[in-house]
Motif scaffolding. Structure first.
Motif, short mmCIF file in Angstrom:
data_model
loop_
_atom_site.label_atom_id
_atom_site.label_comp_id
_atom_site.label_asym_id
_atom_site.label_seq_id
_atom_site.Cartn_x
_atom_site.Cartn_y
_atom_site.Cartn_z
N THR A 1 0.66 -1.65 0.16
CA THR A 1 0.20 0.45 0.30
C THR A 1 1.00 1.13 -0.28
N MET A 2 1.70 1.49 0.76
CA MET A 2 2.59 2.61 0.55
C MET A 2 3.71 2.29 -0.46
N SER A 3 3.85 1.28 -1.30
CA SER A 3 4.18 1.60 -2.68
C SER A 3 3.57 1.80 -3.57
N GLY A 4 2.07 2.12 -3.65
CA GLY A 4 1.57 2.59 -4.33
C GLY A 4 0.29 3.74 -4.21
N GLY A 5 1.20 4.46 -3.00
CA GLY A 5 0.11 5.74 -2.24
C GLY A 5 1.11 6.80 -2.59
N GLY A 6 0.63 7.81 -2.49
CA GLY A 6 1.25 9.34 -2.35
C GLY A 6 2.58 9.69 -1.17
N VAL A 7 2.44 8.62 -0.65
CA VAL A 7 3.39 9.15 0.08
C VAL A 7 5.41 8.33 -0.71
N TYR B 1 8.06 10.54 0.29
CA TYR B 1 8.31 11.63 0.95
C TYR B 1 8.45 10.64 2.28
N ARG B 2 8.92 11.72 3.22
CA ARG B 2 8.63 11.65 5.02
C ARG B 2 7.64 11.07 5.79
N TYR B 3 6.54 11.60 6.00
CA TYR B 3 5.53 10.95 6.12
C TYR B 3 3.82 10.71 5.44
N SER B 4 3.03 10.79 5.70
CA SER B 4 1.42 10.36 5.08
C SER B 4 0.63 11.83 6.34
N VAL B 5 -0.03 12.45 5.33
CA VAL B 5 -0.98 13.39 6.49
C VAL B 5 -2.58 12.64 6.84
N ASP B 6 -2.75 11.52 6.18
CA ASP B 6 -4.04 10.83 6.40
C ASP B 6 -3.42 8.92 6.81
N GLU B 7 -5.00 9.02 6.94
CA GLU B 7 -4.41 6.65 6.98
C GLU B 7 -4.30 6.31 5.69
N TYR B 8 -4.36 7.16 5.13
CA TYR B 8 -3.80 6.59 3.55
C TYR B 8 -3.37 5.77 2.74
N TRP B 9 -1.86 6.45 3.17
CA TRP B 9 -0.28 6.93 2.47
C TRP B 9 -0.92 8.07 1.58
N MET B 10 -1.68 8.03 1.24
CA MET B 10 -1.31 9.08 0.05
C MET B 10 -1.46 10.98 0.07
N ILE B 11 -1.65 12.46 0.90
CA ILE B 11 -1.03 12.73 0.52
C ILE B 11 0.15 12.86 1.65
N HIS C 1 -2.26 14.92 -6.39
CA HIS C 1 -1.05 14.28 -6.70
C HIS C 1 -0.90 12.62 -7.14
N LEU C 2 -0.64 12.13 -7.22
CA LEU C 2 -1.00 10.69 -7.70
C LEU C 2 -1.22 9.75 -6.63
N HIS C 3 -1.77 9.22 -6.53
CA HIS C 3 -1.84 8.18 -5.49
C HIS C 3 -2.44 6.56 -5.97
N VAL C 4 -1.78 5.19 -6.43
CA VAL C 4 -2.49 4.36 -7.42
C VAL C 4 -4.21 3.90 -6.64
N ARG C 5 -4.87 4.46 -7.47
CA ARG C 5 -6.13 3.42 -7.57
C ARG C 5 -7.00 2.07 -8.24
N ARG C 6 -6.40 2.24 -8.84
CA ARG C 6 -6.48 0.35 -9.46
C ARG C 6 -5.74 0.26 -9.91
N SER C 7 -5.08 -1.57 -9.98
CA SER C 7 -4.29 -2.28 -10.65
C SER C 7 -4.38 -1.94 -11.82
N ILE C 8 -2.84 -2.16 -12.34
CA ILE C 8 -2.44 -3.09 -13.94
C ILE C 8 -3.67 -3.44 -14.34
N ALA C 9 -3.37 -4.99 -13.82
CA ALA C 9 -4.35 -6.11 -14.56
C ALA C 9 -5.63 -5.72 -14.41
N ASP C 10 -6.71 -4.78 -13.64
CA ASP C 10 -7.80 -4.46 -13.56
C ASP C 10 -8.16 -3.41 -14.62
#
Length: 428
Positions: free
Chosen positions: A247-253, A262-272, A375-384
């Motif tokens: 989840t970190m790898s695909g996240g905005g973090v 980046y340093r850390y995520s300001v939200d629980e989703y690893w997005m921003i 800010h780019l954050h993965v929402r769907r897999s490549i396979a999907d």
């Protein structure tokens, strides 16, 4: 020292040099400044931070660049600036003292008020605003109060300092009591139990927002999973590690365009994220992703390690071969500006097929996720995506590689975040 600068102009630390033109009469932590405080019987205002620290920049712009606030600081205090990356020893001492005095964890900027003779702290905090807000008084008002208290309540401060010395002494003695202690698994078992209880099974990681990667905790879980996951009916340590790293790898973090965490995520989703990039964070995450990629036979985790290495070598390596310390969160006075795009910018930059796949991959519809920009954050897999478009996954991956190339090229024309070009042996 040049005109309109303070004594920090003679330093080499990028963080100290950032403050060289402040109207504050800053000094480095050196005998001359410490002696000056003792001779003038002025308390020391010790301010600790680092070059990539966003809230350090905010406090500088609000207070340290303000002539009226600087006048109060210069009148009542000997003001000392410390780069915590140059002096981790001082940072550790005064972060510990801050926690003892306030009952709260510290951070940066750390602003501590010290006695002039023995440098014991008697008051402190982290960020202080220029105007009353967040339940805190204005910094200028706080300075006046602290100076008044110092001159009118010396006996109480000296008693407080004696108590603080005793507390530090007990910490030191507890670590060096000379007694023999049998080693067993109890501390590791307790640590793993606490990590399990704080694990987020939905988005990975530990605790709630703000969410840090905590690579050493994940490394401990990965290593312990070898012999602790047998016959375990709960979620396994291996699952904790794999889910969190994925989840970190695909996240905005994780910078989806250039690589690097980046340093850390300001939200629980690893997005921003908080947009600063630190060498030591990435130095710990690279081997963790390699080890996990091998342990789980997961090419995606190994690819993340490779992309992070590419970022370190492309953006952080000096001509001599060593690696710089950090990239700032801000550019052109805004946090994250270098890393984000508006919808119109993305549509202009990308061809129709590129936009279609990028929109699906990163969920680029509706309201943008960072202050009107994406800010780019993965929402769907490549396979999907491949299944929806009825094409093969390799074709989707190739288009995404092209998208990243286009966005990387666009970034190259922007004002880059500030670089802290210190080369620290331990981080290297």
């Amino acid at each position: 020292m040049t005109t309109n600068t303070n004594s920090l102009a003679d330093e080499t630390s990028p963080y100290l040099l950032q403050h060289a033109r402040n109207p504050v009469d800053w000094h480095a932590w050196k005998p001359a400044a410490l002696n000056k405080a003792r001779e003038m019987d002025k308390p020391i205002l010790l301010s600790i931070g680092y070059a990539a620290c966003h809230w350090c920049h905010v406090m500088e712009h609000e207070s340290f660049e303000d002539p009226a606030t600087a006048q109060i600081m210069n009148e009542h205090f000997i003001c000392i600036k410390v780069d915590r990356e140059e002096r981790p020893d001082l940072d550790k001492i005064y972060q510990t003292a801050h926690q003892m005095l306030t009952g709260r964890p510290g951070g940066w900027p750390l602003n501590m008020f010290l006695m002039p003779d023995d440098h014991m702290p008697f008051f402190g905090g982290t960020y202080f605003p220029d105007k009353p807000r967040y339940g805190m008084p204005a910094f200028a008002e706080l300075l006046e109060r602290v100076a008044s208290y110092y001159h009118n309540n010396r006996p109480e401060l000296e008693q407080q300092n004696r108590s603080l010395v005793d507390a530090f002494s007990k910490i030191s003695h507890s670590k060096q009591d000379g007694r023999h202690h049998d080693l067993d698994h109890a501390p590791v078992d307790k640590a793993l139990q606490e990590l399990r209880s704080s694990y987020d099974p939905v988005y990975g990681g530990f605790g709630a927002a703000p969410k840090f990667p905590h690579p050493t905790n994940l490394e401990r879980c990965l290593r312990s999973s070898i012999d602790r996951d047998k016959d375990n009916k709960e979620i396994t340590l291996a699952e904790i590690v794999h889910h969190t790293l994925s989840t970190m790898s695909g996240g905005g973090v994780n910078d989806q365009v250039n690589g690097g965490f980046y340093r850390y995520s300001v939200d629980e989703y690893w997005m921003i994220p908080h947009f600063e990039k630190m060498l030591y964070d990435n130095a710990q995450l690279i081997p963790l992703y390699v080890d996990a990629g091998i342990a789980f036979n997961d090419d995606a985790l190994l690819a993340t390690a490779n992309r992070t290495c590419d970022w370190v070598m492309n953006e952080m390596q000096s001509p001599e071969g060593g690696y710089y310390s950090s990239l700032d969160a801000d550019s052109e006075g805004e946090e994250g500006r270098y890393y984000v795009w508006t919808t119109d910018q993305l549509r202009t930059l990308l061809e129709q097929r590129q936009w279609q796949i990028a929109e699906m991959r990163y969920g680029l519809n509706g309201e943008a996720n960072f202050e009107g920009r994406w800010h780019l954050h993965v929402r769907r897999s490549i396979a999907d995506i491949a299944a929806v478009l009825n094409i093969d996954s390799d074709s989707v991956a190739r288009v995404l590689d092209t998208v990243h190339d286009v966005l990387r090229q666009d970034r190259s024309g922007r004002v880059r975040p500030g670089l802290d070009d210190k080369i620290l042996t331990s981080w290297n």
